[in-house]
Structures are given as C-alpha cells and as structure tokens.
Design a protein around this motif. Structure first.
Motif, PDB file in Angstrom:
ATOM      1  N   TYR A 113       0.879  -1.171   0.000  1.00  0.00           N
ATOM      2  CA  TYR A 113       0.000   0.000   0.000  1.00  0.00           C
ATOM      3  C   TYR A 113       0.911   1.213   0.000  1.00  0.00           C
ATOM      4  CZ  TYR A 113      -3.805  -3.143   0.346  1.00  0.00           C
ATOM      5  OH  TYR A 113      -4.705  -4.140   0.053  1.00  0.00           O
ATOM      6  N   GLN A 114       0.896   1.903  -1.134  1.00  0.00           N
ATOM      7  CA  GLN A 114       1.861   2.975  -1.370  1.00  0.00           C
ATOM      8  C   GLN A 114       1.221   4.344  -1.203  1.00  0.00           C
ATOM      9  OE1 GLN A 114       3.196   1.945  -5.357  1.00  0.00           O
ATOM     10  NE2 GLN A 114       4.749   0.558  -4.523  1.00  0.00           N
ATOM     11  N   PHE A 115       1.969   5.239  -0.584  1.00  0.00           N
ATOM     12  CA  PHE A 115       1.563   6.630  -0.396  1.00  0.00           C
ATOM     13  C   PHE A 115       2.567   7.492  -1.160  1.00  0.00           C
ATOM     14  CE2 PHE A 115      -0.173   4.297   3.069  1.00  0.00           C
ATOM     15  CZ  PHE A 115      -1.341   4.944   3.432  1.00  0.00           C
ATOM     16  N   LEU A 116       2.057   8.317  -2.057  1.00  0.00           N
ATOM     17  CA  LEU A 116       2.900   9.174  -2.887  1.00  0.00           C
ATOM     18  C   LEU A 116       2.486  10.618  -2.631  1.00  0.00           C
ATOM     19  CD1 LEU A 116       1.883   6.867  -5.673  1.00  0.00           C
ATOM     20  CD2 LEU A 116       4.313   7.213  -5.301  1.00  0.00           C
ATOM     21  N   LEU A 117       3.434  11.461  -2.278  1.00  0.00           N
ATOM     22  CA  LEU A 117       3.155  12.863  -2.006  1.00  0.00           C
ATOM     23  C   LEU A 117       3.831  13.715  -3.060  1.00  0.00           C
ATOM     24  CD1 LEU A 117       1.798  14.786   0.115  1.00  0.00           C
ATOM     25  CD2 LEU A 117       4.094  15.034   1.087  1.00  0.00           C
ATOM     26  N   TYR A 118       3.033  14.525  -3.752  1.00  0.00           N
ATOM     27  CA  TYR A 118       3.526  15.380  -4.838  1.00  0.00           C
ATOM     28  C   TYR A 118       3.292  16.841  -4.481  1.00  0.00           C
ATOM     29  CZ  TYR A 118       3.201  11.169  -7.736  1.00  0.00           C
ATOM     30  OH  TYR A 118       3.356   9.913  -8.257  1.00  0.00           O
ATOM     31  N   GLU A 119       4.198  17.700  -4.914  1.00  0.00           N
ATOM     32  CA  GLU A 119       3.926  19.129  -4.858  1.00  0.00           C
ATOM     33  C   GLU A 119       2.924  19.431  -5.957  1.00  0.00           C
ATOM     34  OE1 GLU A 119       7.515  21.402  -5.177  1.00  0.00           O
ATOM     35  OE2 GLU A 119       8.090  20.965  -3.114  1.00  0.00           O
ATOM     36  N   GLN A 120       1.892  20.161  -5.611  1.00  0.00           N
ATOM     37  CA  GLN A 120       0.875  20.526  -6.588  1.00  0.00           C
ATOM     38  C   GLN A 120       1.298  21.827  -7.257  1.00  0.00           C
ATOM     39  OE1 GLN A 120      -3.131  20.101  -5.153  1.00  0.00           O
ATOM     40  NE2 GLN A 120      -3.861  21.797  -6.415  1.00  0.00           N
ATOM     41  N   PRO A 121       1.350  21.872  -8.587  1.00  0.00           N
ATOM     42  CA  PRO A 121       1.752  23.107  -9.263  1.00  0.00           C
ATOM     43  C   PRO A 121       0.880  24.288  -8.826  1.00  0.00           C
ATOM     44  CG  PRO A 121       1.672  21.299 -10.827  1.00  0.00           C
ATOM     45  CD  PRO A 121       1.090  20.789  -9.536  1.00  0.00           C
TER      46      PRO A 121
END
Length: 166
Positions: A113-121
């Motif tokens: 179960y993967q959690f991916l955190l991205y900066e939102q443009p």
C-alpha cells in the motif's frame, strides 16, 4: 503472551520509501516501510475498523497531492488491476476524497500500500475525471501524474499487509 514484532521491508521494497513521509494508524504508530503484523488483530483492524491514517510530512508553503494505491491488485503475482486507488487528496487541507481501507483479498498474498506525495503546481486545479470519480478501482496513476504535471513525488512510503484471515 507472544511479543508483537514489526518487521521492516526488505531491500527492494524499502527503496520506495523516501522523504520522511509518515503514515500513522492507532496503536501501530508509523507503518512506513513495515509489514503489518498479524498479532493483536492489526491486519483485520487496518482493513475493517480504523479510518484514514494520520499522514505527516514537513510541509513547505505549497499545496500537495497525496495518493494511496495498491499496485498489487488483485495479487502481486497477477497485478492486472495495478494501482487500485484507495485515497486521493488534492489541495491538502482543503479537499478530501473518500478513504478506502486496505482490503487485500483472501489467498492473494501480501499487498503493498503505497503513499505518494507530490507538490501541486501553483494555481493548478486538480480533479478526478468523472470516470475516475465513479470508480474506486484500478486507474492509471502515471497518466494522472502526467496530466497534472506533478513530476516525481517529494516523498513516498508504503506498508505491506495481507488478508487478516490468511
């Protein structure tokens, strides 16, 4: 009473974990880069009882997108529904989408179960398409990331569990 041990993920799976992203469930604490143990009914409780985890990250002055997926649906040996979506949050602290507990099918082995955190443009409005909103299942996370130009995750982590009856 048998001691409850939390096993860290092996070398291959632990490479996914980076950036100090914490995923915290009641009684378990941070489950990042661990196997969820069978003791104390933890696997059942994470699949049937507990609501969304507390996710912590040292946020900068930026908006973020958090995605939780199961890349092993319906099983790690046959991931034909790869990237089963469990949770998507955009505009962190503003808009929350429904959380789906990890529920690996019986006899399907371990699931990541993967959690991916991205900066939102900046000034980017991110929404799921009507088709994505209608389906809680398999989706193309790479297309979503590309469509909204999210780039690479600033942080990611995962835990591994299997059906509590196995």
């Amino acid at each position: 009473m048998k001691e409850c041990l939390f096993e860290k993920l092996g070398e291959t799976d632990s490479k996914f974990c980076r950036g100090d992203l914490k995923v915290i469930y009641p009684e378990l604490g941070d489950v990042g880069c661990t196997y969820i143990p069978a003791c104390n009914l933890y696997r059942k409780r994470i699949s049937k009882e507990w609501s969304s985890p507390l996710v912590q990250y040292q946020l900068a002055d930026w908006k973020y997108v958090l995605i939780m997926v199961d890349p092993d649906a319906p099983s790690r040996a046959n991931p034909k529904y790869r990237f089963w979506r469990h949770w998507t949050i955009v505009d962190i602290n503003v808009s929350t989408k429904d959380y789906r507990r990890p529920t690996p099918p019986s006899q399907s082995g371990y699931h990541r179960y993967q959690f991916l955190l991205y900066e939102q443009p900046a000034d980017q409005t991110i929404t799921l398409s009507p088709e994505e909103s209608a389906s809680k299942g398999s989706w193309n996370v790479e297309n979503f990331v590309e469509l909204f130009q999210l780039g690479i995750p600033v942080a990611s982590t995962q835990f591994v569990t299997k059906d509590y009856r196995d």
